[in-house]
Motif scaffolding. Structure first.
Motif, short mmCIF file in Angstrom:
data_model
loop_
_atom_site.label_atom_id
_atom_site.label_comp_id
_atom_site.label_asym_id
_atom_site.label_seq_id
_atom_site.Cartn_x
_atom_site.Cartn_y
_atom_site.Cartn_z
N VAL A 1 -11.79 -12.20 51.37
CA VAL A 1 -11.98 -11.66 50.03
C VAL A 1 -12.26 -10.17 50.16
O VAL A 1 -13.16 -9.76 50.89
N PHE A 2 -11.46 -9.38 49.47
CA PHE A 2 -11.61 -7.92 49.48
C PHE A 2 -12.37 -7.51 48.24
O PHE A 2 -12.00 -7.88 47.12
N LEU A 3 -13.45 -6.77 48.44
CA LEU A 3 -14.36 -6.41 47.37
C LEU A 3 -14.45 -4.90 47.25
O LEU A 3 -14.56 -4.19 48.25
N THR A 4 -14.44 -4.40 46.01
CA THR A 4 -14.56 -2.97 45.73
C THR A 4 -15.84 -2.75 44.95
O THR A 4 -16.10 -3.44 43.97
N LYS A 5 -16.63 -1.77 45.38
CA LYS A 5 -17.88 -1.47 44.71
C LYS A 5 -17.60 -0.98 43.29
O LYS A 5 -16.72 -0.16 43.06
N THR A 6 -18.35 -1.50 42.33
CA THR A 6 -18.09 -1.14 40.93
C THR A 6 -18.39 0.32 40.63
O THR A 6 -17.74 0.92 39.78
N ASP A 7 -19.35 0.90 41.33
CA ASP A 7 -19.71 2.29 41.03
C ASP A 7 -19.11 3.30 42.01
O ASP A 7 -19.41 4.49 41.94
N ASP A 8 -18.24 2.82 42.93
CA ASP A 8 -17.59 3.71 43.89
C ASP A 8 -16.32 3.03 44.38
O ASP A 8 -16.34 2.31 45.38
N VAL A 9 -15.22 3.23 43.66
CA VAL A 9 -13.99 2.50 43.97
C VAL A 9 -13.40 2.83 45.33
O VAL A 9 -12.52 2.12 45.82
N ALA A 10 -13.89 3.88 45.98
CA ALA A 10 -13.42 4.21 47.33
C ALA A 10 -14.18 3.39 48.38
O ALA A 10 -13.81 3.39 49.55
N SER A 11 -15.21 2.68 47.96
CA SER A 11 -16.02 1.90 48.88
C SER A 11 -15.64 0.42 48.74
O SER A 11 -15.65 -0.13 47.65
#
Length: 77
Positions: free
Chosen positions: A29-39
């Motif tokens: 599962v690939f997860l992207t931080k909601t407040d930093d889409v580069a993370s």
């Protein structure tokens, strides 16, 4: 509009479930931080007694396997 699944990990940060793929019978599962889409981070799903649990990867090699599967999936689409 597509539904977006957001989960909170043990670091108390919210992540968007960006993509789920299966590589060698393991669901990543690939997860992207909601407040930093580069993370982003990658977890895998373990099934115990029929229940799914999101867990960390075993090592750097497993991370590379998941990342390779992810990039191959996007190349083919």
């Amino acid at each position: 509009m597509e539904d977006v699944e957001i989960i909170t990990l043990e670091d108390n940060n919210d992540y968007i479930v960006t993509k789920e793929i299966v590589v060698d019978n393991v669901k990543f599962v690939f997860l992207t931080k909601t407040d930093d889409v580069a993370s982003f981070c990658i977890r895998k799903i373990n099934i115990i007694n029929g229940e799914e649990f999101l867990v960390g990867l075993n090592d750097h090699d497993e991370f590379l396997k998941a990342l390779k599967g992810f990039t191959e999936e996007f190349k083919s689409s």
